[in-house]
Design a protein around this motif. Structure first.
Motif, PDB file in Angstrom:
ATOM      1  N   LYS A 142      -4.088 -13.455   1.530  1.00 19.55           N
ATOM      2  CA  LYS A 142      -2.799 -13.025   0.991  1.00 19.55           C
ATOM      3  C   LYS A 142      -1.820 -12.711   2.110  1.00 19.55           C
ATOM      4  O   LYS A 142      -2.211 -12.387   3.216  1.00 19.55           O
ATOM      5  CB  LYS A 142      -2.975 -11.779   0.125  1.00 19.55           C
ATOM      6  N   GLU A 143      -0.555 -12.794   1.759  1.00 16.76           N
ATOM      7  CA  GLU A 143       0.511 -12.360   2.656  1.00 16.76           C
ATOM      8  C   GLU A 143       0.690 -10.856   2.479  1.00 16.76           C
ATOM      9  O   GLU A 143       0.272 -10.289   1.467  1.00 16.76           O
ATOM     10  CB  GLU A 143       1.820 -13.085   2.326  1.00 16.76           C
ATOM     11  N   PHE A 144       1.358 -10.225   3.415  1.00 20.40           N
ATOM     12  CA  PHE A 144       1.551  -8.769   3.363  1.00 20.40           C
ATOM     13  C   PHE A 144       2.180  -8.324   2.043  1.00 20.40           C
ATOM     14  O   PHE A 144       1.731  -7.361   1.426  1.00 20.40           O
ATOM     15  CB  PHE A 144       2.409  -8.309   4.547  1.00 20.40           C
ATOM     16  N   ASP A 145       3.204  -9.025   1.595  1.00 17.35           N
ATOM     17  CA  ASP A 145       3.904  -8.640   0.363  1.00 17.35           C
ATOM     18  C   ASP A 145       3.030  -8.774  -0.883  1.00 17.35           C
ATOM     19  O   ASP A 145       3.366  -8.226  -1.931  1.00 17.35           O
ATOM     20  CB  ASP A 145       5.179  -9.464   0.186  1.00 17.35           C
ATOM     21  N   GLU A 146       1.927  -9.491  -0.775  1.00 16.90           N
ATOM     22  CA  GLU A 146       1.027  -9.669  -1.913  1.00 16.90           C
ATOM     23  C   GLU A 146      -0.064  -8.599  -1.980  1.00 16.90           C
ATOM     24  O   GLU A 146      -0.747  -8.491  -2.989  1.00 16.90           O
ATOM     25  CB  GLU A 146       0.357 -11.045  -1.848  1.00 16.90           C
ATOM     26  N   VAL A 147      -0.224  -7.823  -0.917  1.00 13.33           N
ATOM     27  CA  VAL A 147      -1.251  -6.779  -0.898  1.00 13.33           C
ATOM     28  C   VAL A 147      -0.721  -5.596  -1.705  1.00 13.33           C
ATOM     29  O   VAL A 147       0.337  -5.047  -1.402  1.00 13.33           O
ATOM     30  CB  VAL A 147      -1.593  -6.347   0.551  1.00 13.33           C
ATOM     31  N   GLN A 148      -1.472  -5.225  -2.743  1.00  9.56           N
ATOM     32  CA  GLN A 148      -1.015  -4.191  -3.668  1.00  9.56           C
ATOM     33  C   GLN A 148      -1.364  -2.776  -3.220  1.00  9.56           C
ATOM     34  O   GLN A 148      -0.587  -1.854  -3.412  1.00  9.56           O
ATOM     35  CB  GLN A 148      -1.618  -4.432  -5.060  1.00  9.56           C
ATOM     36  N   ASP A 149      -2.544  -2.580  -2.672  1.00  8.98           N
ATOM     37  CA  ASP A 149      -2.994  -1.215  -2.377  1.00  8.98           C
ATOM     38  C   ASP A 149      -2.759  -0.834  -0.915  1.00  8.98           C
ATOM     39  O   ASP A 149      -3.640  -0.875  -0.083  1.00  8.98           O
ATOM     40  CB  ASP A 149      -4.456  -1.018  -2.777  1.00  8.98           C
ATOM     41  N   LEU A 150      -1.525  -0.433  -0.648  1.00 10.85           N
ATOM     42  CA  LEU A 150      -1.152  -0.018   0.699  1.00 10.85           C
ATOM     43  C   LEU A 150      -1.292   1.487   0.889  1.00 10.85           C
ATOM     44  O   LEU A 150      -1.043   2.001   1.970  1.00 10.85           O
ATOM     45  CB  LEU A 150       0.288  -0.455   1.004  1.00 10.85           C
ATOM     46  N   VAL A 151      -1.665   2.179  -0.180  1.00 10.91           N
ATOM     47  CA  VAL A 151      -1.855   3.629  -0.106  1.00 10.91           C
ATOM     48  C   VAL A 151      -3.186   3.993  -0.749  1.00 10.91           C
ATOM     49  O   VAL A 151      -3.733   3.244  -1.554  1.00 10.91           O
ATOM     50  CB  VAL A 151      -0.718   4.409  -0.805  1.00 10.91           C
ATOM     51  N   GLY A 152      -3.686   5.169  -0.375  1.00 10.83           N
ATOM     52  CA  GLY A 152      -4.880   5.720  -0.995  1.00 10.83           C
ATOM     53  C   GLY A 152      -4.591   7.150  -1.399  1.00 10.83           C
ATOM     54  O   GLY A 152      -3.809   7.841  -0.746  1.00 10.83           O
ATOM     55  N   VAL A 153      -5.176   7.575  -2.503  1.00 11.92           N
ATOM     56  CA  VAL A 153      -5.037   8.957  -2.953  1.00 11.92           C
ATOM     57  C   VAL A 153      -6.421   9.576  -2.941  1.00 11.92           C
ATOM     58  O   VAL A 153      -7.386   8.966  -3.412  1.00 11.92           O
ATOM     59  CB  VAL A 153      -4.423   9.025  -4.368  1.00 11.92           C
ATOM     60  N   ARG A 154      -6.512  10.768  -2.387  1.00 11.36           N
ATOM     61  CA  ARG A 154      -7.794  11.471  -2.272  1.00 11.36           C
ATOM     62  C   ARG A 154      -7.713  12.768  -3.059  1.00 11.36           C
ATOM     63  O   ARG A 154      -6.753  13.527  -2.924  1.00 11.36           O
ATOM     64  CB  ARG A 154      -8.087  11.773  -0.806  1.00 11.36           C
ATOM     65  N   VAL A 155      -8.724  13.004  -3.890  1.00 14.26           N
ATOM     66  CA  VAL A 155      -8.828  14.241  -4.655  1.00 14.26           C
ATOM     67  C   VAL A 155     -10.130  14.917  -4.234  1.00 14.26           C
ATOM     68  O   VAL A 155     -11.201  14.320  -4.340  1.00 14.26           O
ATOM     69  CB  VAL A 155      -8.834  13.977  -6.178  1.00 14.26           C
ATOM     70  N   ILE A 156     -10.020  16.157  -3.758  1.00 12.03           N
ATOM     71  CA  ILE A 156     -11.196  16.918  -3.330  1.00 12.03           C
ATOM     72  C   ILE A 156     -11.624  17.831  -4.471  1.00 12.03           C
ATOM     73  O   ILE A 156     -10.823  18.637  -4.963  1.00 12.03           O
ATOM     74  CB  ILE A 156     -10.893  17.779  -2.075  1.00 12.03           C
ATOM     75  N   VAL A 157     -12.874  17.683  -4.899  1.00 13.26           N
ATOM     76  CA  VAL A 157     -13.442  18.501  -5.964  1.00 13.26           C
ATOM     77  C   VAL A 157     -14.764  19.090  -5.480  1.00 13.26           C
ATOM     78  O   VAL A 157     -15.302  18.684  -4.450  1.00 13.26           O
ATOM     79  CB  VAL A 157     -13.664  17.689  -7.259  1.00 13.26           C
ATOM     80  N   ASP A 158     -15.309  20.043  -6.264  1.00 13.48           N
ATOM     81  CA  ASP A 158     -16.530  20.747  -5.854  1.00 13.48           C
ATOM     82  C   ASP A 158     -17.812  20.165  -6.428  1.00 13.48           C
ATOM     83  O   ASP A 158     -18.893  20.542  -5.995  1.00 13.48           O
ATOM     84  CB  ASP A 158     -16.445  22.230  -6.252  1.00 13.48           C
TER      85      ASP A 158
END
Length: 175
Positions: A142-158
């Motif tokens: 894929k080209e850069f503009d086609e990459v969807q997941d450029l971020v990650g979200v982290r949730v810290i739980v116990d």
């Protein structure tokens, strides 16, 4: 090659005796990678390759994600400098958009976690690192503009139960 094998053997033996040795070794490697431009090209490539193949995976195994990411990005910078520079410019151009996206994900996720009665200690976002994006582009063609997941979200739980609860909350909000 024989000397290098002996160095790896010594490293593994020292880690077996005291795991803190690997933390020091990874910190030393990270420092070396940050100053790699001062070495000759052949030596830079050897050290960067060794870093990508051995030290970054070790950092990952020891749960040091930030160290792993920086080691991989630095190895990328020295092993594929043109691709690194091109991607760095593209990622920088979309930085504000990525930060806005992270902020836009965080609030509804926290609201959904409250609604579901899930306890968490942190919800944070981060941009994916350059090597991770580049690998995805190469593997998926894929080209850069086609990459969807450029971020990650982290949730810290116990608990594991809350971890699965978070996953359910995410699936409830987004497909």
């Amino acid at each position: 090659v024989e000397e290098q094998s002996e160095n790896y053997r010594k490293l593994l033996l020292s880690v077996a005796k005291d795991a803190r040795v690997i933390i020091i070794k990874l910190a030393d490697r990270l420092h070396n990678m940050r100053t790699l431009e001062h070495l000759q090209q052949a030596r830079r490539e050897r050290i960067a390759t060794e870093t990508r193949e051995i030290y970054a995976p070790l950092a990952h195994r020891f749960g040091m994600a930030n160290v792993k990411a920086e080691l991989e990005d630095l190895a990328f910078k020295f092993l594929e400098p043109e691709e690194y520079q091109m991607l760095a410019v593209q990622v920088a151009a979309k930085r504000a958009q990525r930060e806005e996206m992270i902020a836009g994900l965080r609030t509804p996720l926290e609201q959904e976690l409250r609604r579901a009665g899930i306890q968490w200690s942190d919800v944070s976002g981060r941009p994916k690192h350059l090597w991770s994006i580049y690998e995805k582009m190469v593997v998926k063609g894929k080209e850069f503009d086609e990459v969807q997941d450029l971020v990650g979200v982290r949730v810290i739980v116990d608990s594991v139960k809350d971890c699965y609860g978070v996953l359910g909350a995410i699936h409830a909000l987004w497909k």
